[in-house]
Write a protein that holds these residues in place. Structure first.
Motif: not given
Length: 288
Positions: A241-257
């Motif tokens: 639960a904690k890892d997934e929230v952190d992962l999305i916060k970091v990698w969702a915007p990073a992937d768009l770039v």
């Protein structure tokens, strides 16, 4: 008066410079010819020397003194007074070029960067964030991140983000556009969203479990791969639960770039973000 550019490839205090003829070209209004290149085989150097013709057609200013090209041993002077143009061409340079290596071996280059990056990020997390003295650094943990970086981030990530994505999506067309053009490219934006969603899926269901299994292989005290898998999956489920929230916060915007820049910049840009993410993961989940 005119300037000619020659390349000096052999510089030695004892022997001066050595000329290596390739073809001859006439000096204007003079009696000499000069080879356009120098031999760098002895020194592996390729400095640029600018020679300016003096009032005497065969004399050229070099540094603080003058050189009479017709006095050089083995010179190629003639008595031809016809005009001409002196040109210079740079011979090939010797030595290692990182740029050439990266272009010729992008896969090996990515593995090297990924390995060094993850090991450095873990060391940063231990020494700077956790303030662990250098003589108490956990080198087993550092080795874990180094090997994980080589195998997952270097090998697997390169395979699917460069090779697979390039086949599934029209990467070159979208990434070669300006940002204004990209915002108006509906199919390209949909492909960008699909790449981001696919990458987040891989991170969630492959990256995180693999990390915890690697961690178990180092810290479980067992040589049984089944124990590593069992322990790793248990840790993955506990922290999901904690890892997934952190992962999305970091990698969702990073992937768009990352997926918007040209393909050759995709992994270099990703490594910058990944360094910060790895340092966080090392601090939060890297301990025993």
């Amino acid at each position: 008066m005119f300037s000619v550019i020659l390349f000096l490839h052999a510089i030695s205090a004892a022997s001066g410079f050595v000329l290596q003829p390739q073809h001859h070209q006439r000096l204007p209004a003079g009696r000499g010819t000069v080879p356009p290149t120098f031999d760098n085989s002895r020194h592996g150097l390729s400095p640029l020397i600018v020679l300016k013709q003096s009032d005497k057609s065969d004399i050229f200013n070099l540094a603080d003194g003058k050189v009479d090209l017709c006095d050089v041993e083995g010179s190629f002077c003639t008595d031809d007074d016809d005009g001409g143009v002196v040109q210079a061409e740079q011979a090939g340079t010797a030595g290692f070029s990182y740029g050439d290596f990266a272009k010729q071996y992008p896969f090996a280059n990515n593995i090297m960067i990924a390995s060094a990056k993850t090991a450095a990020a873990d060391l940063l997390a231990q020494v700077v964030i956790a303030q662990t003295p250098l003589d108490q650094v956990d080198w087993e943990r550092n080795l874990l991140f180094c090997v994980f970086g080589a195998l997952y981030l270097g090998l697997f990530q390169y395979a699917y983000q460069v090779n697979v994505f390039n086949r599934l999506f029209d990467v070159d067309k979208f990434t070669s556009q300006t940002w204004e053009e990209k915002l108006k490219d509906g199919p390209g934006l949909r492909a960008l969203g699909a790449q981001t969603a696919l990458d987040l899926t891989v991170l969630t269901f492959i990256y995180l479990p693999t990390f915890y299994i690697f961690k178990a292989s180092v810290f479980s005290g067992s040589s049984d791969p089944l124990v590593w898998a069992s322990s790793g999956v248990e840790s993955y489920q506990t922290n999901f639960a904690k890892d997934e929230v952190d992962l999305i916060k970091v990698w969702a915007p990073a992937d768009l770039v990352c997926f918007s820049v040209p393909l050759y910049l995709r992994l270099p840009v990703r490594h910058v973000v990944s360094f910060v993410w790895t340092a966080y993961l090392s601090f939060a989940r890297g301990g025993h």
